[in-house]
Write an enzyme that holds these catalytic residues in place. Sequence first.
Site, mmCIF file in Angstrom:
data_model
loop_
_atom_site.group_PDB
_atom_site.id
_atom_site.type_symbol
_atom_site.label_atom_id
_atom_site.label_comp_id
_atom_site.label_asym_id
_atom_site.label_seq_id
_atom_site.Cartn_x
_atom_site.Cartn_y
_atom_site.Cartn_z
ATOM 1 C CG ASP A 169 24.081 29.984 39.735
ATOM 2 O OD1 ASP A 169 24.619 28.942 40.168
ATOM 3 O OD2 ASP A 169 23.124 30.545 40.317
ATOM 4 N NE ARG A 213 40.260 41.426 42.172
ATOM 5 C CZ ARG A 213 41.291 42.232 42.416
ATOM 6 N NH1 ARG A 213 42.108 41.971 43.417
ATOM 7 N NH2 ARG A 213 41.511 43.284 41.658
ATOM 8 C CG ASP A 241 44.289 46.562 48.552
ATOM 9 O OD1 ASP A 241 44.118 47.756 48.816
ATOM 10 O OD2 ASP A 241 43.626 45.959 47.687
ATOM 11 C CD GLU A 254 43.089 42.521 48.785
ATOM 12 O OE1 GLU A 254 43.874 42.903 47.902
ATOM 13 O OE2 GLU A 254 41.866 42.378 48.584
ATOM 14 C CG HIS A 290 40.485 47.084 42.061
ATOM 15 N ND1 HIS A 290 39.942 48.120 42.798
ATOM 16 C CD2 HIS A 290 41.113 46.291 42.959
ATOM 17 C CE1 HIS A 290 40.232 47.953 44.074
ATOM 18 N NE2 HIS A 290 40.940 46.851 44.196
HETATM 19 C C1 3PY Z 1 46.247 43.981 45.150
HETATM 20 O O1 3PY Z 1 47.433 44.035 44.752
HETATM 21 O O2 3PY Z 1 45.834 44.519 46.176
HETATM 22 C C2 3PY Z 1 45.301 43.234 44.361
HETATM 23 O O3 3PY Z 1 44.160 43.152 44.746
HETATM 24 C C3 3PY Z 1 45.788 42.599 43.096
HETATM 25 O O4 3PY Z 1 44.829 42.624 42.132
HETATM 26 MG MG MG Z 2 43.674 44.368 46.382
#
Ligand code: 3PY
Ligand code: MG
Length: 252
Positions: free
Chosen positions: A85, A71, A173, A147, A46
């Site tokens: 890598d 991430r 999410d 999530e 994000h």
């Molecule tokens: C969320 O809160 O959905 C996340 O992915 C946190 O970064």
């Molecule tokens: Mg998320």
Amino acid sequence: MRPNNVRTCWADNQPAVSGWLSIGDSYSAEIVGHSGVDCVTIDLQHAMSDISDMIPMLQAISATPATPFVRVPSNDPATIMKALDAGSYGLICPLINSAEEAHAFVSASSYPPLGTRSFGPARGLFYGGPDYAAYANDTLIRLAMIETLEGLAAVEDICAVEGLDGIFIGPGDLGLNLGKGADLDPNDPEVCKAFDRCLSAAKAVSKHAGLFCPNGAVARKRADQGFDFVVLGSDAILLKAALASELSEFSG
Ligand code: 3PY
Ligand code: MG
């Protein structure tokens, strides 16, 4: 191979604290790496950063005591292998919905015989050391994000996947998927039930459970509950909050 701070915390039964980089810049990566956190996660899902921003950010984190994590934007083997890598010591993979998806994530991030990661560690070798290939599978960390409702329903199966170190809840999410909004109330009974289920699923198979927290107070509460990988807010959240607070002081 250079040790992973997060594994050291876990071996000492301590929660690991991660910084979170939404700003795609090597200098802010270096600042966060020197803040005292155990690791620093570069967000490629994000944040306003892409894979070419990641390499100088990993180089900057290497100059600090913190361990670098990424991430990844999705469960894509090519990106997973590139991040490793380039020297990432831990991966957080978003939107894992099933044991099969968790297995694919572990496979892409592990050398044979555990997985299918292709050999060519590039910067990872400089950062990790000459014995990188022999110890990478046991040193690097893989966390699957829970999530979605599907992920929550499968959390016990996901936690049981061999080679997966644990799970990481995305509260934004998960809140949306539970119909509670992205800014969910952490005391809402359904939210508490979902978080408790994730924590119990991980602990039942001696795996780790983490989550994104907006600040240190929430992270402390979660760590006291048993979560052992916490984020204290992103660099962008913290910068905005610090400036807003100074501005309010200035304005009276
Ligand atoms: C969320 O809160 O959905 C996340 O992915 C946190 O970064
Ligand atoms: Mg998320």
